[in-house]
Design an enzyme around this catalytic site. Structure first.
Site, PDB file in Angstrom:
ATOM      1  N   ARG A  70       0.732  -1.515  -0.228  1.00 53.17           N
ATOM      2  CA  ARG A  70       0.234   0.274  -0.049  1.00 53.17           C
ATOM      3  C   ARG A  70       0.880   1.548   0.033  1.00 53.17           C
ATOM      4  O   ARG A  70       0.553   2.629  -0.193  1.00 53.17           O
ATOM      5  CB  ARG A  70      -1.395   0.219   1.268  1.00 53.17           C
ATOM      6  CG  ARG A  70      -1.657  -0.648   0.874  1.00 53.17           C
ATOM      7  CD  ARG A  70      -2.864  -1.262   1.771  1.00 53.17           C
ATOM      8  NE  ARG A  70      -4.245  -1.786   1.922  1.00 53.17           N
ATOM      9  CZ  ARG A  70      -4.997  -2.013   2.902  1.00 53.17           C
ATOM     10  NH1 ARG A  70      -5.123  -2.002   4.258  1.00 53.17           N
ATOM     11  NH2 ARG A  70      -5.696  -2.869   2.166  1.00 53.17           N
ATOM     12  N   GLN A  72      -9.021   2.145   2.399  1.00 51.22           N
ATOM     13  CA  GLN A  72      -8.596   2.684   3.201  1.00 51.22           C
ATOM     14  C   GLN A  72      -8.909   3.901   3.588  1.00 51.22           C
ATOM     15  O   GLN A  72      -8.307   3.774   4.554  1.00 51.22           O
ATOM     16  CB  GLN A  72      -6.855   4.105   2.030  1.00 51.22           C
ATOM     17  CG  GLN A  72      -6.762   2.972   0.748  1.00 51.22           C
ATOM     18  CD  GLN A  72      -5.585   1.901   0.912  1.00 51.22           C
ATOM     19  OE1 GLN A  72      -5.621   1.690   2.260  1.00 51.22           O
ATOM     20  NE2 GLN A  72      -5.668   0.686   0.339  1.00 51.22           N
ATOM     21  N   TYR A  83      -6.517  -1.058  -7.546  1.00 50.57           N
ATOM     22  CA  TYR A  83      -5.431  -2.071  -6.486  1.00 50.57           C
ATOM     23  C   TYR A  83      -4.707  -1.845  -5.118  1.00 50.57           C
ATOM     24  O   TYR A  83      -4.950  -0.711  -4.481  1.00 50.57           O
ATOM     25  CB  TYR A  83      -4.698  -2.364  -7.083  1.00 50.57           C
ATOM     26  CG  TYR A  83      -3.837  -2.227  -7.758  1.00 50.57           C
ATOM     27  CD1 TYR A  83      -2.832  -1.194  -7.347  1.00 50.57           C
ATOM     28  CD2 TYR A  83      -3.005  -2.543  -8.779  1.00 50.57           C
ATOM     29  CE1 TYR A  83      -2.077  -0.283  -8.461  1.00 50.57           C
ATOM     30  CE2 TYR A  83      -1.968  -1.937 -10.519  1.00 50.57           C
ATOM     31  CZ  TYR A  83      -0.871  -1.164  -9.001  1.00 50.57           C
ATOM     32  OH  TYR A  83      -0.311  -0.699  -9.727  1.00 50.57           O
ATOM     33  N   GLU A  84      -4.615  -2.979  -4.393  1.00 51.65           N
ATOM     34  CA  GLU A  84      -4.019  -3.140  -2.818  1.00 51.65           C
ATOM     35  C   GLU A  84      -5.566  -2.767  -2.633  1.00 51.65           C
ATOM     36  O   GLU A  84      -4.660  -2.449  -0.795  1.00 51.65           O
ATOM     37  CB  GLU A  84      -3.338  -2.530  -3.263  1.00 51.65           C
ATOM     38  CG  GLU A  84      -2.050  -3.130  -3.768  1.00 51.65           C
ATOM     39  CD  GLU A  84      -1.529  -4.766  -3.099  1.00 51.65           C
ATOM     40  OE1 GLU A  84      -1.777  -4.660  -2.556  1.00 51.65           O
ATOM     41  OE2 GLU A  84      -0.827  -4.994  -4.155  1.00 51.65           O
ATOM     42  N   GLY A  85      -6.380  -2.358  -2.562  1.00 53.96           N
ATOM     43  CA  GLY A  85      -7.392  -1.401  -1.658  1.00 53.96           C
ATOM     44  C   GLY A  85      -7.305  -0.379  -2.484  1.00 53.96           C
ATOM     45  O   GLY A  85      -7.134   0.263  -1.992  1.00 53.96           O
TER      46      GLY A  85
END
Lengths: 595, 595
Positions: free
Chosen positions: A297, A445, A438-440
């Site tokens: 992240r 977040q 992506y990656e949350g």
């Protein structure tokens, strides 16, 4: 040259915001002073400017391709990757025990930005490998470490994160990939994973998949998920890649951007089961995956800064070259380069200020990470860890959302030419959009920021941050006009932030819809504030440096940029407060059937 | 169904904001009451939903292609265009004298939105034809009118606008295409034009290019530009397309979006000169072109609303279908459709409110256009013309900039799937980006708003608008909670607007850089305010309708949407004021060489 690494700005942050002098006093970082940083950054700049950046445009037009079960990466990627590994770049931040250079994140993050500016699609492969290394370092057995880490740190093998399945995106509780224990202690893994970045490619001898799966009989939901290493090629006794494992790429996605990075659908176990090795303990997979994800992240936040920087450079070059219309102030008779026009200047300054603000925020966060891992005093480690963890959703969420604004402005500066693919500005616009997903996603977040980072301690951590900002305000308030203006904006923004923190802390239990209705605005507000704060600190440092033999033009530009940020971007914060605190009800007021 | 025209919302605006009952009292519009509007809109909806919308996705994947000097449009375009002309849609707003239906813009704009929602690339061809018709109606000789208008109004022939050259984008003073007078009264045209939308295609029998060029010996700059008709095929005595004229498509652009619409490079006169016919008088070309451009700018604003609507519908459908995670309020045990989640709801409401706000603004502007052209009282015409002209840069600038936000959110609601081209949400994101660029970038709209529409009369027109808004505020202030909340936000926004108007009027002479540094923020602020004002009017109308036998669910949704807009979008206005009024200096403070 299509990309010139902003080494000066990075070193300024490293010296004055991240305080590399203090980092170099931490055990293990004795060699990592400003001189090291400068040497590493300059070498990194050369490599990325000359080797990686030139591949970016063509790779977008001729992306990675899939055939059978194999993927051929874009022209030049394989050779550039070889140079990347030979230069030791993969091991920059990783422990010397496994062949790395053990440099602080403060330096590594700047290098990561360069690689991503040079080529977002290319840089994703090392980014994922970093995540795999982190996970194995933290939770892997000695055996797994011995088998995989040296190869990964050298970049000879690459890593992937296998989380997503068609029904399990943000909601990992829905993971269905299953792992069956075998008598020899290994597992057989069966299932389908989607959206696997560099899940298949031709740049390395082996691919080390880190895979979330359920062991038979595990509890429902996220507490029943385990983490496995599933290598593309099983590793022989001699440590080399041997027999093909039962994991195959069945297709790659056609995406709007980052086209050169292959996004694979991976099928596990169609030929009897993919051999997997448990990482850590069963059912603790999500916990370990979060280690990878937190590293990733932060890295994706840096990607946002990186693509913004590249878009900014391209826009500046065009604005200095393109001649069109007379300046409104009559400073030039006849047509002038468009950088003379106030609105073009506003766009370029917005791009610049957002990029520098987020870079400053990321650099400060990296320093906290380094202290959290290396400081001899446990209490200091703890404080720094808390600060870093608060920063991760901001670095990820705010830097990537701002990259959408910056890449949009980058196209806009080019006018009609910006919309033509040949120009290249459109690629940044398309590439950037994945970063908020992506990656949350930004919402994920923001959930983290609202839930774990703000509501859980009743807003105490957030208010401690506000107190730090207030200290900077006071320093600025004693300065010249620019400093005082920044102080005023910072104060208004910080007060708005505290209002929102109080609101969220108060609502999160009783009316969670109200708290979460403002989650993304809260994230953007906070990221905006923290980036503005760091530019406030930068302004103070730059004023101190003026006339002291540093680069005065750079210092003056930093002051102007900080002032611009305060006037034009920090001013957005109080408005966001109103929307969050007074507008929560209207978010949920429309019945679902009315949509 | 991939697109469902929002006929209810359009009719609500037409009835309550545009006041079709008043328009139907104007000479020439006697038949154009609410019933006509409803009948036309419903038929238009059917055509666009069933015929045009289904072509949109595939056409993006298989765009128009160029070979030799000809262009083949995407599959299905030719047939759909034939149906479009057969349905009489091209002539909707054009005079009955030339075969049109002479309906008000109030109705025509809604139909235009549908066509653009259905297929932005397809809709561009009729949009340009409308512009050519306007120009010929206003400035064409009787001969030109007789030769071209019926065919254009029928859609048998299509029109183009030829302004841009490589060195002449926003700055038309740089036009170099030249026209040589011939003894027979025609001209020979020589030059290269770029970015010509539908400059070549296979959907119509002839293409009528309207071309800016310089007659030999004309004055420098914009005062030496003339407008010519240059048909692809010369028109014979019998009125049919005959001999090929010397204008050829040499290539088409590869663009980020609207891929199915061919964007041509046209070469005039390489084989001895393209035959051109002067429109109106020599050297008044820019004036005539502005007629086309003003029509086209409004229409491009409608494109922004259209693509936003389409993106909204797709996002809603996905949010109601995709199951992921538990709602934070515990209202569902287990996973729920993502429309349950507050941040998804916030995104959908933002998309909806922006779209409805801009639609309301455009509908009101269209009504002013109709009154400006048809009202028997000259003073009323003049007032309406002034209002309409103030609205054009807002409809164009604000609706298109908001479409970037809406299409971004549209991708975001889809998560990772949004980034995959197969899903379709990405196309809207790519398509929308041209809208803030062509027919005058947002900065060009903002220059118009600052210079001609605000500074020229010392802000008087702008303040008259503010007074109208204040009247609505007072009506709202006497209402219920929702109305009062909207009144408060509207008041704060209107006061901020007046501050900015004063600032711009004061600075435009003495410090034009300061006035123009805030030009785009001023446009966005004003568009935001006016859209919010129209939603305030809509809220009042909806409250009156409640319980009166109308669609109560619709009326309630309108009230909620207006409230959301006020809470979440109008709140941005005061922040923008601060940036404009207090931040002008920092826009220009960085020396050019420091970029």
């Amino acid at each position: 040259m299509s990309y010139k690494a902003p080494v000066n700005d990075m070193l300024f942050n490293i010296e004055h915001l991240a305080r590399i002098d203090q980092i170099a006093q931490l055990p293990g970082f004795e060699e990592a002073g400003l001189e090291t940083a400068q040497a590493v950054l300059e070498e990194c700049a050369r490599f990325n400017e000359e080797v990686v950046a030139p591949l970016n445009f063509d790779a977008d037009k001729a992306p990675s391709s899939h055939s059978g079960t194999s993927v051929t990466t874009s022209k030049g990627f394989k050779e550039a990757y070889k140079q990347y590994t030979e230069g030791g770049w993969q091991g920059l931040q990783h422990p010397a025990d496994f062949g790395g250079q053990g440099l602080p994140k403060t330096i590594g993050a700047a290098c990561g930005e360069m690689l991503n500016s040079a080529n977002l699609s290319f840089a994703l492969c090392p980014l994922l490998t970093d995540g795999a290394i982190e996970a194995l370092l933290t939770a892997g057995s000695d055996d797994l470490k011995a088998t995989y880490l040296e190869k990964l740190v050298a970049g000879e093998w690459t890593g992937t994160m296998n989380l997503t399945e068609p029904q399990a995106g943000s909601d990992l509780a829905q993971v269905r990939t299953r792992a069956e224990p075998q008598p020899d202690g290994t597992y057989k893994v069966f299932g389908t994973k989607i959206f696997i970045t560099y899940g298949e490619h031709d740049m390395a001898d082996n691919i080390v998949h880190l895979v979330l799966a359920r062991v038979q009989g595990a509890p429902e939901g996220v507490k029943g998920i385990s983490l496995f290493v599933v290598p593309k090629f099983l590793v022989g006794k001699d440590g080399s890649a041997g027999e093909r494992n039962d994991v195959y790429c069945v297709s790659i996605e056609h995406k709007m951007g980052i086209k050169a990075s292959p996004t694979a659908v991976l099928q596990f176990g169609d030929k009897g089961g993919a051999v997997g090795y448990l990482v850590g303990e069963e059912n603790r997979g999500l916990e370990y995956m979060f280690i990878m994800m937190n590293a990733a992240r932060y890295a994706v936040g840096v990607q946002g800064i990186a693509i913004a920087e590249r878009a900014y450079q391209k826009a500046v070059a065009y604005a200095k070259d393109r001649v069109q219309s007379r300046p409104v102030d009559g400073s030039v008779k006849g047509s002038a380069t468009i950088i003379h026009h106030p609105d073009v200047r506003r766009m370029l300054m917005t791009m610049r200020a957002l990029t520098e603000g987020c870079r400053a925020m990321a650099s400060t966060a990296a320093a906290a990470y380094d202290a959290a891992h290396h400081h001899p005093d446990a209490e200091v480690r703890k404080q720094n860890q808390a600060f870093y963890e608060f920063m991760v959703p901001l670095v990820k969420g705010y830097s990537t959302e701002m990259s959408l604004e910056v890449t949009d402005l980058g196209v806009q500066v080019h006018g009609g030419m910006g919309f033509i693919e040949e120009t290249g500005a459109a690629q940044y616009y398309r590439d950037a959009k994945i970063l908020t997903i992506y990656e949350g996603t930004t919402a994920i977040q923001a959930n983290d920021l609202v839930g774990r980072k703000t509501a859980r301690d009743g807003g105490q951590g957030a208010k401690a941050l506000a107190a730090q900002i207030e200290t900077t305000e006071k320093q600025l308030a004693g300065g010249n006009d620019d400093a005082q203006a920044v102080a005023r904006r910072l104060k208004a923004a910080r007060e708005a932030f505290v209002d929102v923190v109080d609101f969220i802390a108060a609502q999160s239990k009783g009316d969670p819809n109200a708290a979460y209705a403002g989650s993304v605005p809260y994230l953007l507000l906070t990221g905006n504030l923290v980036a503005g704060w760091q530019l406030g600190r930068a302004l103070l440092a730059a004023q101190t440096q003026l006339g002291q033999g540093s680069d005065d033009a750079f210092m003056k530009a930093k002051i102007v940029t900080a002032r611009f940020y305060a006037d034009h971007i920090l001013t957005r914060v109080p408005a966001t407060r109103d929307a969050i605190v007074e507008g929560a009800a209207s978010v949920m007021a429309l019945p679902q059937e009315a949509f």
